[in-house]
Design an enzyme around this catalytic site. Structure first.
Site, short mmCIF file in Angstrom:
data_model
loop_
_atom_site.label_atom_id
_atom_site.label_comp_id
_atom_site.label_asym_id
_atom_site.label_seq_id
_atom_site.Cartn_x
_atom_site.Cartn_y
_atom_site.Cartn_z
N SER A 273 56.85 -28.78 3.46
CA SER A 273 56.69 -29.09 5.03
C SER A 273 58.08 -29.29 5.66
O SER A 273 58.34 -28.88 6.83
CB SER A 273 55.90 -30.27 5.27
N HIS B 259 56.25 -38.22 3.97
CA HIS B 259 56.19 -38.29 2.33
C HIS B 259 56.70 -36.88 2.26
O HIS B 259 55.85 -35.79 1.88
CB HIS B 259 54.72 -38.65 1.75
N GLU C 201 61.25 -40.12 2.06
CA GLU C 201 60.84 -39.63 0.67
C GLU C 201 61.32 -40.98 -0.04
O GLU C 201 62.48 -41.59 0.02
CB GLU C 201 61.52 -38.39 -0.04
N HIS D 13 50.06 -26.03 5.30
CA HIS D 13 51.21 -25.43 6.00
C HIS D 13 50.93 -24.29 7.08
O HIS D 13 51.66 -24.40 8.04
CB HIS D 13 52.23 -24.87 4.81
N ASP E 52 60.00 -46.03 1.58
CA ASP E 52 58.85 -46.00 1.45
C ASP E 52 58.16 -45.37 3.02
O ASP E 52 58.48 -45.81 3.97
CB ASP E 52 58.11 -47.30 1.29
N GLY E 53 57.37 -44.08 2.82
CA GLY E 53 56.89 -43.69 4.04
C GLY E 53 56.10 -44.58 5.03
O GLY E 53 56.14 -44.70 6.20
N ASP F 147 51.37 -37.41 4.42
CA ASP F 147 51.06 -36.48 3.37
C ASP F 147 51.28 -37.40 2.18
O ASP F 147 52.22 -37.03 1.38
CB ASP F 147 51.48 -35.30 3.27
#
Length: 294
Positions: free
Chosen positions: A101, A41, A119, A18, A144-145, A165
């Protein structure tokens, strides 16, 4: 589908990720033209460190819990945007709340900038949508990312960041991340891409970096923080592989990472890596002994 970041929020890996995310966003804000952020994600966006999940692991104590004391005059200004987001989040939602994030992106977006948060987990996705869909320049997608990534780039904006991520729950996730990064760089050559990864086995990480680099090695910045010696079993560190990095990021990371390695070290060991092309072992820094570090 089982991973829940609430158990790990605010740990050493979050601090590293971060703080560097905030530096990239500060760079993007340096030009007037709008930019786009895609978080593939995203999780739920913010986390209560006094909640039952965080209290079960207490990982945050060896992460953000060690960040209260200021660093030196070279490092502290680089942490200022990250600290300001934490302060704003606590002022708005409570003193024990830590920004993920999406919350960091939201705080650093300007009105003309745009963001998409993705997400897959159904419960987390619903929370994420409730928290951010009402923001005029943010869209939440429940899917799905990896699938979303291909459909979301290139955006209409020429500038921007994709944060990748994944939870790394499935076998072969590192190899998939390398393949998807290469494809994404081809599809959006002017975008910045940042892939977070856990460090347990260094041989596995070397294979991932080599696979991700390919012909694009000169455009990659490899950033790593180790708080323990990798033994192939436990999480010993984390990395961020940044494609098309801001020109300032290497110098900033070269100041931030050794300071974090010393502050967040476990069992008297801390190390970092900040490199573009050459493959050299991480430089070790000695940090304070932390009895029974998490």
């Amino acid at each position: 589908m089982n991973y829940r970041h609430a158990f790990h929020a605010g740990n050493f890996a979050d601090v590293m990720k971060h703080a560097l995310l905030a530096r990239i966003l500060v760079h993007l804000r340096g030009k007037e033209t709008p930019f786009r952020v895609v978080d593939t994600h995203a999780g739920i966006g913010r986390y209560d460190l006094a909640g039952p999940q965080a209290e079960r692991t207490l990982e945050w104590r060896a992460g953000i819990g060690r960040m209260e004391e200021p660093f030196g005059p070279e490092v502290e200004p680089l942490l200022a945007p990250y600290r300001e987001v934490i302060g704003a989040t606590r002022a708005r939602y409570g003193e024990t709340v830590y920004p993920g994030s999406p919350a960091i992106v939201r705080e650093l977006l300007r009105p003309a900038d745009r963001a998409v948060f993705v997400e897959k987990h159904p419960e987390d996705g619903a929370v994420l949508a409730e928290r951010f869909n009402a923001v005029h320049n943010i869209k939440v997608m429940l899917m799905d990312g990896w699938i979303a990534l291909r459909g979301l780039i290139p955006p209409k904006e020429r500038r921007g960041l994709v944060l990748i991520d994944p939870p790394f729950e499935e076998p072969g996730e590192l190899a998939r991340a390398a393949s998807r990064l290469r494809d994404a760089m081809r599809r959006w050559p002017t975008g910045i891409f940042a892939v977070w990864y856990p460090i347990k086995d260094m041989a596995e990480i070397e294979s991932f970096v080599a696979a991700a680099s390919g012909a694009q090695a000169r455009d990659l910045l490899r950033l790593e923080l180790l708080v323990d010696r990798p033994d192939g079993l436990r999480l010993a560190g984390s990395g961020l592989l940044v494609a098309n990095p801001p020109w300032t990021l290497a110098g900033e990371a070269g100041l931030l990472l050794p300071a974090l390695a010393e502050r967040l070290a476990r069992r008297d060991y801390g190390a970092f890596r900040c490199e573009r092309l050459e493959r050299e072992p991480p430089r070790e820094t000695r940090g304070p002994h932390v009895p029974g570090g998490s």
